[in-house]
Design a protein around this motif. Sequence first.
Motif, PDB file in Angstrom:
ATOM      1  N   TYR A  57       0.846  -1.192   0.000  1.00  0.00           N
ATOM      2  CA  TYR A  57       0.000   0.000   0.000  1.00  0.00           C
ATOM      3  C   TYR A  57       0.882   1.243   0.000  1.00  0.00           C
ATOM      4  CZ  TYR A  57      -3.731  -3.211   1.375  1.00  0.00           C
ATOM      5  OH  TYR A  57      -4.632  -4.249   1.410  1.00  0.00           O
ATOM      6  N   GLU A  58       0.343   2.312  -0.578  1.00  0.00           N
ATOM      7  CA  GLU A  58       1.011   3.606  -0.506  1.00  0.00           C
ATOM      8  C   GLU A  58       0.377   4.413   0.622  1.00  0.00           C
ATOM      9  OE1 GLU A  58       2.215   6.663  -3.912  1.00  0.00           O
ATOM     10  OE2 GLU A  58       0.197   7.062  -3.147  1.00  0.00           O
ATOM     11  N   ASN A  63       2.476  16.931   3.984  1.00  0.00           N
ATOM     12  CA  ASN A  63       2.973  17.517   2.738  1.00  0.00           C
ATOM     13  C   ASN A  63       3.072  16.441   1.654  1.00  0.00           C
ATOM     14  OD1 ASN A  63       3.176  20.087   3.946  1.00  0.00           O
ATOM     15  ND2 ASN A  63       5.162  19.567   4.793  1.00  0.00           N
ATOM     16  N   THR A  64       4.236  16.261   1.058  1.00  0.00           N
ATOM     17  CA  THR A  64       4.367  15.295  -0.036  1.00  0.00           C
ATOM     18  C   THR A  64       5.129  14.040   0.381  1.00  0.00           C
ATOM     19  OG1 THR A  64       6.377  16.420  -0.783  1.00  0.00           O
ATOM     20  CG2 THR A  64       4.293  17.122  -1.761  1.00  0.00           C
ATOM     21  N   ARG A  65       5.287  13.816   1.660  1.00  0.00           N
ATOM     22  CA  ARG A  65       6.021  12.626   2.119  1.00  0.00           C
ATOM     23  C   ARG A  65       5.125  11.398   2.007  1.00  0.00           C
ATOM     24  NH1 ARG A  65       7.571   9.951   7.057  1.00  0.00           N
ATOM     25  NH2 ARG A  65       6.138  11.250   8.276  1.00  0.00           N
ATOM     26  N   LYS A  66       5.580  10.437   1.224  1.00  0.00           N
ATOM     27  CA  LYS A  66       4.851   9.189   1.011  1.00  0.00           C
ATOM     28  C   LYS A  66       5.807   8.010   1.135  1.00  0.00           C
ATOM     29  CE  LYS A  66       1.128  10.725  -2.074  1.00  0.00           C
ATOM     30  NZ  LYS A  66       0.496  10.484  -3.382  1.00  0.00           N
ATOM     31  N   GLY A  67       5.233   6.823   1.265  1.00  0.00           N
ATOM     32  CA  GLY A  67       6.059   5.629   1.339  1.00  0.00           C
ATOM     33  C   GLY A  67       5.252   4.394   0.983  1.00  0.00           C
ATOM     34  N   GLY A  94      -0.419   7.373   9.197  1.00  0.00           N
ATOM     35  CA  GLY A  94      -0.657   7.974   7.889  1.00  0.00           C
ATOM     36  C   GLY A  94      -1.964   7.506   7.289  1.00  0.00           C
ATOM     37  N   ILE A  95      -2.213   7.965   6.061  1.00  0.00           N
ATOM     38  CA  ILE A  95      -3.453   7.657   5.353  1.00  0.00           C
ATOM     39  C   ILE A  95      -3.116   6.835   4.112  1.00  0.00           C
ATOM     40  CG2 ILE A  95      -5.495   8.623   4.226  1.00  0.00           C
ATOM     41  CD1 ILE A  95      -5.127  11.130   5.879  1.00  0.00           C
ATOM     42  N   VAL A  96      -3.826   5.749   3.903  1.00  0.00           N
ATOM     43  CA  VAL A  96      -3.615   4.911   2.724  1.00  0.00           C
ATOM     44  C   VAL A  96      -4.177   5.636   1.507  1.00  0.00           C
ATOM     45  CG1 VAL A  96      -4.128   2.702   1.636  1.00  0.00           C
ATOM     46  CG2 VAL A  96      -3.715   2.809   4.095  1.00  0.00           C
ATOM     47  N   THR A  97      -3.338   5.847   0.501  1.00  0.00           N
ATOM     48  CA  THR A  97      -3.761   6.575  -0.697  1.00  0.00           C
ATOM     49  C   THR A  97      -3.877   5.696  -1.934  1.00  0.00           C
ATOM     50  OG1 THR A  97      -1.447   7.192  -1.065  1.00  0.00           O
ATOM     51  CG2 THR A  97      -2.830   8.779   0.116  1.00  0.00           C
ATOM     52  N   LEU A  98      -3.182   4.550  -1.957  1.00  0.00           N
ATOM     53  CA  LEU A  98      -3.257   3.666  -3.119  1.00  0.00           C
ATOM     54  C   LEU A  98      -3.241   2.216  -2.664  1.00  0.00           C
ATOM     55  CD1 LEU A  98      -0.856   5.196  -5.817  1.00  0.00           C
ATOM     56  CD2 LEU A  98      -3.347   5.184  -5.853  1.00  0.00           C
ATOM     57  N   GLU A  99      -3.941   1.372  -3.424  1.00  0.00           N
ATOM     58  CA  GLU A  99      -3.946  -0.063  -3.177  1.00  0.00           C
ATOM     59  C   GLU A  99      -4.088  -0.778  -4.518  1.00  0.00           C
ATOM     60  OE1 GLU A  99      -7.520  -1.726  -1.450  1.00  0.00           O
ATOM     61  OE2 GLU A  99      -8.628   0.145  -1.846  1.00  0.00           O
ATOM     62  N   ILE A 119      10.890  -3.753   3.152  1.00  0.00           N
ATOM     63  CA  ILE A 119       9.739  -2.858   3.105  1.00  0.00           C
ATOM     64  C   ILE A 119       9.179  -2.716   4.514  1.00  0.00           C
ATOM     65  CG2 ILE A 119       7.504  -2.383   2.051  1.00  0.00           C
ATOM     66  CD1 ILE A 119       9.815  -2.473   0.072  1.00  0.00           C
ATOM     67  N   LYS A 120       8.965  -1.470   4.929  1.00  0.00           N
ATOM     68  CA  LYS A 120       8.390  -1.240   6.264  1.00  0.00           C
ATOM     69  C   LYS A 120       6.949  -1.754   6.317  1.00  0.00           C
ATOM     70  CE  LYS A 120      11.328   2.697   7.420  1.00  0.00           C
ATOM     71  NZ  LYS A 120      11.380   4.117   7.820  1.00  0.00           N
ATOM     72  N   LYS A 121       6.486  -2.023   7.523  1.00  0.00           N
ATOM     73  CA  LYS A 121       5.221  -2.732   7.705  1.00  0.00           C
ATOM     74  C   LYS A 121       4.111  -1.815   8.215  1.00  0.00           C
ATOM     75  CE  LYS A 121       7.699  -7.004   8.793  1.00  0.00           C
ATOM     76  NZ  LYS A 121       7.934  -8.064   9.812  1.00  0.00           N
ATOM     77  N   ILE A 122       2.892  -2.227   7.911  1.00  0.00           N
ATOM     78  CA  ILE A 122       1.693  -1.626   8.498  1.00  0.00           C
ATOM     79  C   ILE A 122       1.306  -2.495   9.690  1.00  0.00           C
ATOM     80  CG2 ILE A 122      -0.733  -1.041   8.147  1.00  0.00           C
ATOM     81  CD1 ILE A 122      -0.120  -0.592   5.209  1.00  0.00           C
TER      82      ILE A 122
END
Length: 382
Positions: A57-58, A63-67, A94-99, A119-122
């Motif tokens: 997931y993204e 601001n524009t910080r995503k991961g 954070g907020i999930v923006t893509l799946e 990859i870091k985890k949720i």
Amino acid sequence: MTEYSNESIQFDCFRGCTVVTDEQSGEKDIKYRQGCCKLEVYDTLKGIGQEQFDSYYEVRFKNTRKGIYQNASGQSIKTGDLVVVEAATGHDLGIVTLEGAIVGRQMKCKGVDPSKQEIKKIYRKARPFDIQRWQEAIAREQETMIRARVLANNLGLEMKIGDVEFQGDGTKAIFYYIADGRVDFRQLIKDFADEFHIRVEMKQIGARQEAGLIGGLGVCGRELCCANYITEFKSITTSAARTQDLSLNPQKLAGQCGKLKCCLNYEVAAYMDAHSRIPRVVEPLEFQDGQAWLVKTDILAETLYFSYEKGSLAQIYPLSADAVRDIISMNRRGEKPVTLLPEKVAAMPEFVSAVGDDAINRFDPEKRKKRHKNKNRGKKNA
């Protein structure tokens, strides 16, 4: 469905969400607000399943910080959910923006390879306690930024604190700063830790990035490009203004960040292409009736303007780039065209109405008054 008054809704554009506070209980309902980020990605592969990307997931932060994060919670997560994720120390929110399959495209674009890097985890979906703690940390950001500027000024450091971003658990903050040169902020980090009782991370940004964070309107009346869509800032020089034949006025060429405007690079390629088709005029053109000097050039129209008087704009005559190229080659052969003046066009005969002297203004009120007076005089004389 619960309806809220406009006064209870707050728009957090820094994180792309709306915060609705219940006036009675004080609980906050936070929802993802799509399209509130210049790095927003439209899911063109919605509904298309690819098993290898189902657990990725993204997640967006301030601001524009995503991961890109991997779901290790076993919970069903979808776009718009608030999630607690792994951080270097502690945890973040954070907020999930893509799946789905579109995440695979983003991973390829950003160079994220699960086989070569971890990859870091949720951890889980955010609980009410996590959200409350997150909102309390956000509420401290403005006050912390102002106090941080005072501490930096007391140490005499040539730097400016542009923004502060707290981690979701409130134990760490990222201080974004602007500086022209190298800054020794070792003592400043100690002061921040003693003052705010948090872990400190310093991150340097440029003046253009600061303008993108703050936002605003440009002289064109539109939103700043750096706040709207620009993510990579390319170097801009005054040669871009010279290519477009612009006045080298720093006040007109500089943007709100104090640097040269990013839009100076937009049309440089078109002007360079037009320049390649315009001949270079070093000496005046030779005509039988005198010399013609180059006064100005319309680059995009590929038109050059000449005058018989050097430096005079009183009487100028246009010539196309092809015509100038032909005249230069004629002069090199010792030939001279007759004149620069354009050929006189025969005047067209004027149209004469068959009605004669009848005019459309014959129905004006003034004329009717005069006619009425003349009739009255005739009656009196009779």
